[in-house]
Design a protein around this motif. Structure first.
Motif, PDB file in Angstrom:
ATOM      1  N   GLN A 169     -19.563  -1.496  -0.871  1.00  0.00           N
ATOM      2  CA  GLN A 169     -19.896  -0.333  -0.035  1.00  0.00           C
ATOM      3  C   GLN A 169     -21.009   0.486  -0.670  1.00  0.00           C
ATOM      4  O   GLN A 169     -21.927   0.939   0.011  1.00  0.00           O
ATOM      5  CB  GLN A 169     -18.654   0.539   0.167  1.00  0.00           C
ATOM      6  N   SER A 228      -6.784  -6.244  -3.796  1.00  0.00           N
ATOM      7  CA  SER A 228      -7.914  -5.628  -3.097  1.00  0.00           C
ATOM      8  C   SER A 228      -7.517  -4.252  -2.553  1.00  0.00           C
ATOM      9  O   SER A 228      -8.367  -3.415  -2.277  1.00  0.00           O
ATOM     10  CB  SER A 228      -8.399  -6.538  -1.967  1.00  0.00           C
ATOM     11  N   LEU A 229      -6.193  -4.012  -2.427  1.00  0.00           N
ATOM     12  CA  LEU A 229      -5.728  -2.730  -1.900  1.00  0.00           C
ATOM     13  C   LEU A 229      -6.012  -1.554  -2.822  1.00  0.00           C
ATOM     14  O   LEU A 229      -5.993  -0.413  -2.380  1.00  0.00           O
ATOM     15  CB  LEU A 229      -4.213  -2.782  -1.650  1.00  0.00           C
ATOM     16  N   THR A 240      -8.011   1.286   6.835  1.00  0.00           N
ATOM     17  CA  THR A 240      -9.356   1.260   6.249  1.00  0.00           C
ATOM     18  C   THR A 240     -10.442   1.152   7.299  1.00  0.00           C
ATOM     19  O   THR A 240     -11.587   1.476   7.028  1.00  0.00           O
ATOM     20  CB  THR A 240      -9.519   0.070   5.290  1.00  0.00           C
ATOM     21  N   PRO A 244      -8.250 -11.903   1.096  1.00  0.00           N
ATOM     22  CA  PRO A 244      -7.379 -10.812   1.539  1.00  0.00           C
ATOM     23  C   PRO A 244      -7.733 -10.337   2.947  1.00  0.00           C
ATOM     24  O   PRO A 244      -8.901 -10.415   3.346  1.00  0.00           O
ATOM     25  CB  PRO A 244      -7.658  -9.693   0.534  1.00  0.00           C
ATOM     26  N   PHE A 295     -13.059  -6.057   6.837  1.00  0.00           N
ATOM     27  CA  PHE A 295     -14.359  -5.470   6.530  1.00  0.00           C
ATOM     28  C   PHE A 295     -15.468  -6.345   7.074  1.00  0.00           C
ATOM     29  O   PHE A 295     -16.462  -5.860   7.612  1.00  0.00           O
ATOM     30  CB  PHE A 295     -14.525  -5.290   5.009  1.00  0.00           C
ATOM     31  N   MET A 325       0.825  -1.202   0.000  1.00  0.00           N
ATOM     32  CA  MET A 325       0.000   0.000   0.000  1.00  0.00           C
ATOM     33  C   MET A 325       0.865   1.261   0.000  1.00  0.00           C
ATOM     34  O   MET A 325       0.521   2.262  -0.626  1.00  0.00           O
ATOM     35  CB  MET A 325      -0.929  -0.013   1.199  1.00  0.00           C
ATOM     36  N   MET A 342      -0.140   4.236   8.017  1.00  0.00           N
ATOM     37  CA  MET A 342      -0.768   4.488   6.721  1.00  0.00           C
ATOM     38  C   MET A 342      -1.873   5.535   6.849  1.00  0.00           C
ATOM     39  O   MET A 342      -2.001   6.437   6.028  1.00  0.00           O
ATOM     40  CB  MET A 342      -1.356   3.159   6.249  1.00  0.00           C
ATOM     41  N   LEU A 344      -8.488  -0.411  -3.825  1.00  0.00           N
ATOM     42  CA  LEU A 344      -9.590   0.365  -3.265  1.00  0.00           C
ATOM     43  C   LEU A 344      -9.090   1.700  -2.708  1.00  0.00           C
ATOM     44  O   LEU A 344      -9.743   2.725  -2.847  1.00  0.00           O
ATOM     45  CB  LEU A 344     -10.236  -0.463  -2.140  1.00  0.00           C
ATOM     46  N   MET A 345      -7.872   1.666  -2.128  1.00  0.00           N
ATOM     47  CA  MET A 345      -7.346   2.836  -1.440  1.00  0.00           C
ATOM     48  C   MET A 345      -6.922   3.951  -2.386  1.00  0.00           C
ATOM     49  O   MET A 345      -6.738   5.082  -1.958  1.00  0.00           O
ATOM     50  CB  MET A 345      -6.147   2.440  -0.577  1.00  0.00           C
ATOM     51  N   SER A 353      -0.756  -2.279   7.473  1.00  0.00           N
ATOM     52  CA  SER A 353      -1.062  -1.052   6.724  1.00  0.00           C
ATOM     53  C   SER A 353      -2.536  -1.023   6.303  1.00  0.00           C
ATOM     54  O   SER A 353      -3.091   0.036   6.032  1.00  0.00           O
ATOM     55  CB  SER A 353      -0.166  -0.942   5.496  1.00  0.00           C
ATOM     56  N   VAL A 354      -3.157  -2.212   6.271  1.00  0.00           N
ATOM     57  CA  VAL A 354      -4.560  -2.290   5.864  1.00  0.00           C
ATOM     58  C   VAL A 354      -5.495  -1.727   6.940  1.00  0.00           C
ATOM     59  O   VAL A 354      -6.626  -1.330   6.654  1.00  0.00           O
ATOM     60  CB  VAL A 354      -4.899  -3.771   5.551  1.00  0.00           C
ATOM     61  N   LYS A 369      -2.111   9.157   5.007  1.00  0.00           N
ATOM     62  CA  LYS A 369      -3.251   9.448   4.144  1.00  0.00           C
ATOM     63  C   LYS A 369      -3.961  10.717   4.609  1.00  0.00           C
ATOM     64  O   LYS A 369      -4.318  11.592   3.822  1.00  0.00           O
ATOM     65  CB  LYS A 369      -4.212   8.259   4.209  1.00  0.00           C
ATOM     66  N   LEU A 389     -14.853  -4.410  -3.348  1.00  0.00           N
ATOM     67  CA  LEU A 389     -15.197  -3.873  -2.029  1.00  0.00           C
ATOM     68  C   LEU A 389     -15.885  -2.518  -2.141  1.00  0.00           C
ATOM     69  O   LEU A 389     -16.802  -2.208  -1.384  1.00  0.00           O
ATOM     70  CB  LEU A 389     -13.944  -3.730  -1.174  1.00  0.00           C
ATOM     71  N   LEU A 398      -7.907  -7.388   3.930  1.00  0.00           N
ATOM     72  CA  LEU A 398      -8.829  -6.260   3.814  1.00  0.00           C
ATOM     73  C   LEU A 398     -10.284  -6.743   3.880  1.00  0.00           C
ATOM     74  O   LEU A 398     -11.111  -6.186   4.605  1.00  0.00           O
ATOM     75  CB  LEU A 398      -8.571  -5.554   2.482  1.00  0.00           C
ATOM     76  N   VAL A 399     -10.577  -7.813   3.159  1.00  0.00           N
ATOM     77  CA  VAL A 399     -11.937  -8.342   3.137  1.00  0.00           C
ATOM     78  C   VAL A 399     -12.290  -8.954   4.493  1.00  0.00           C
ATOM     79  O   VAL A 399     -13.402  -8.776   4.995  1.00  0.00           O
ATOM     80  CB  VAL A 399     -12.072  -9.384   2.008  1.00  0.00           C
TER      81      VAL A 399
END
Lengths: 224, 219
Positions: A180, A165-166, B163, B64, B70, A71, B170, A168-169, B159-160, B174, A176, B66-67
């Motif tokens: 949303q 999937s990253l 979100t 992942p 979530f 990322m 991170m 998205l950022m 780092s995820v 951001k 994803l 991330l999923v």
């Protein structure tokens, strides 16, 4: 409790949109994997040469990829380089650049490992027969490493799909993001949609990655 | 690059680093525990549990983080399971890491020759004693390089967390880019802090790996 949002998926084209979102990730990863495999073969070959200068550079490159989260690399390319050099890179292009950068290092390391595992006598015999370096690699070494490399490259595909999937950022609309959007759009009619939709996204990733990683394991066992 | 801005941002990144490390280590410890239990279950071929562990590994290795996050953070509250962002981070990292740790430990356990188990059993040790005093010490030393690789991988994956609104490195970067548009300074500090966090582990990993290999060639 009764309504967990599965029905939301069947409203309009919602499910199709999710699949399209997933395809965006898969597309980016496939492009990046193909580029990584090609560049990885070259980098892996370079790593086996005994050039100290080249070795040092490649070592730093591998270490950067090993340590920096993907990322962070995405942010550097998408926000950083555009700022410094003033050029214009689309989010998709920067994703492909970053994942190729990452994949090439991974692939290069695998290629190096499998070239190293080939007995020295194979190189020496080829040279003794009068083949030059290029010919040795192309006709003697690569064909022997391919059996080992194919399962590993297939594994790289699943890792690539998971990592994409990253994106998205950096604002790419992938699965994803679509999830949303669907949840937001149905906030009033089905407030619990988050459960169903995210569960489906979870399963979608699993359905895509699982068969690929099974294939890699199967080939690895079979070709041992 | 503006030096004053670097100095101004530094404390923000320092706090973020501590949060990253805190969640990271808690998650890694959880992953370690799951790894030990899971690999023992697979090693001893415990009937039903073995299946469950197998499904768990496949589920978490093929999706992942991330999923997963979530799902834990946004979906579980809808069925009445409320957890804070921090717990969610630890849980997500632990569950993902656990799936990888099980594989690492399992290959370590498999690398210990069967004769070690047989000898220990013939000396009258119980199953548990054999595992604890004879097999595990050897298996863990074999899997140390793998464990360290997993640790780096998991710390990278933190780092995820940005979100789900955890103020990690991170997120800080951001946020600062979004608010003040000091892109270069923010990204520079981000890279420096990740280097400070992960480079030492990577170097230790390389040294340890060489030693373990040395030990193998030694006999």
């Amino acid at each position: 409790m009764a309504n967990l949002g599965i029905d939301v998926l069947f409203k309009g084209t919602n499910f199709l949109r999710l699949l399209q979102g997933l395809w965006v990730s898969i597309e980016i990863s496939l492009i990046a994997v193909v580029l990584s495999i090609i560049l990885g073969l070259v980098v892996g070959m370079l790593m086996t040469l005994n050039n100290p200068f080249l070795k040092a550079i490649l070592k730093v490159y591998l270490e950067i990829v090993r340590i920096m989260p993907q990322m962070v690399l995405l942010f550097i390319v998408y926000f950083g380089t555009t700022r410094v050099f003033g050029w214009d890179v689309s989010a998709e292009a920067s994703a492909i650049i970053v994942f190729t950068f990452w994949g090439t290092a991974e692939m290069g390391d695998l290629v190096r490992g499998s070239i190293k595992s080939i007995p020295v006598i194979q190189f020496e015999s080829a040279w003794a027969l009068g083949l030059n370096k290029m010919q040795t690699y192309f006709y003697i070494i690569f064909p022997q490493t391919i059996r080992r490399l194919i399962p590993l490259s297939i594994n790289l595909i699943t890792r690539m799909i998971k990592t994409t999937s990253l994106v998205l950022m950096i604002g790419i609309v992938e699965v994803l993001k679509v999830a949303q959007q669907i949840i937001e759009a149905n906030r009033n009619s089905s407030p619990n949609a988050a459960f169903g939709v995210f569960a489906v996204v979870f399963l979608l990733y699993f359905i895509v990655c699982w068969p690929i990683s099974r294939l890699a394991t199967y080939l690895e066992k079979r070709w041992e | 690059m503006d030096k004053d801005i670097l100095i101004e941002y530094f404390p923000l990144y320092k706090d973020a680093l501590f949060l990253t490390l805190k969640i990271g280590w808690q998650g890694i410890i959880l992953a370690f525990v799951i790894g030990l239990i899971g690999s023992a279950i697979i090693h001893f071929k415990t009937p039903v549990l073995k299946r469950i562990v197998g499904i768990y590994i496949e589920l978490f290795r093929n999706t992942p983080l991330l999923v997963q996050l979530f799902f834990i953070y946004f979906a579980l509250p809808k069925v009445g399971i409320q957890i804070t962002a921090q717990t969610c981070g630890v849980l997500g990292l632990g569950l993902l890491g656990g799936a990888y740790m099980i594989e690492t430990f399992r290959s370590g356990l498999e690398a210990v020759p069967v004769i070690q188990t047989e000898s220990a059993l013939s000396l009258g040790m119980s199953d548990f004693q054999t595992l604890w005093h004879v097999i595990l010490p050897q298996a863990i030393s074999i899997s140390v390089p793998g464990i360290l690789a997993n640790v780096i991988f998991l710390l990278k994956e933190t780092s995820v967390f940005s979100t789900i609104s955890l103020m990690d490195l991170m997120f800080t970067a951001k946020d600062l880019i979004g608010m003040y548009a000091k892109t270069i300074e923010s990204l520079f500090l981000l890279v420096v802090f990740y280097l400070v966090m992960l480079l030492p582990i990577s170097i230790i990993g390389a040294i340890v790996e060489r030693r373990v290999r040395y030990g193998q060639f030694g006999d």
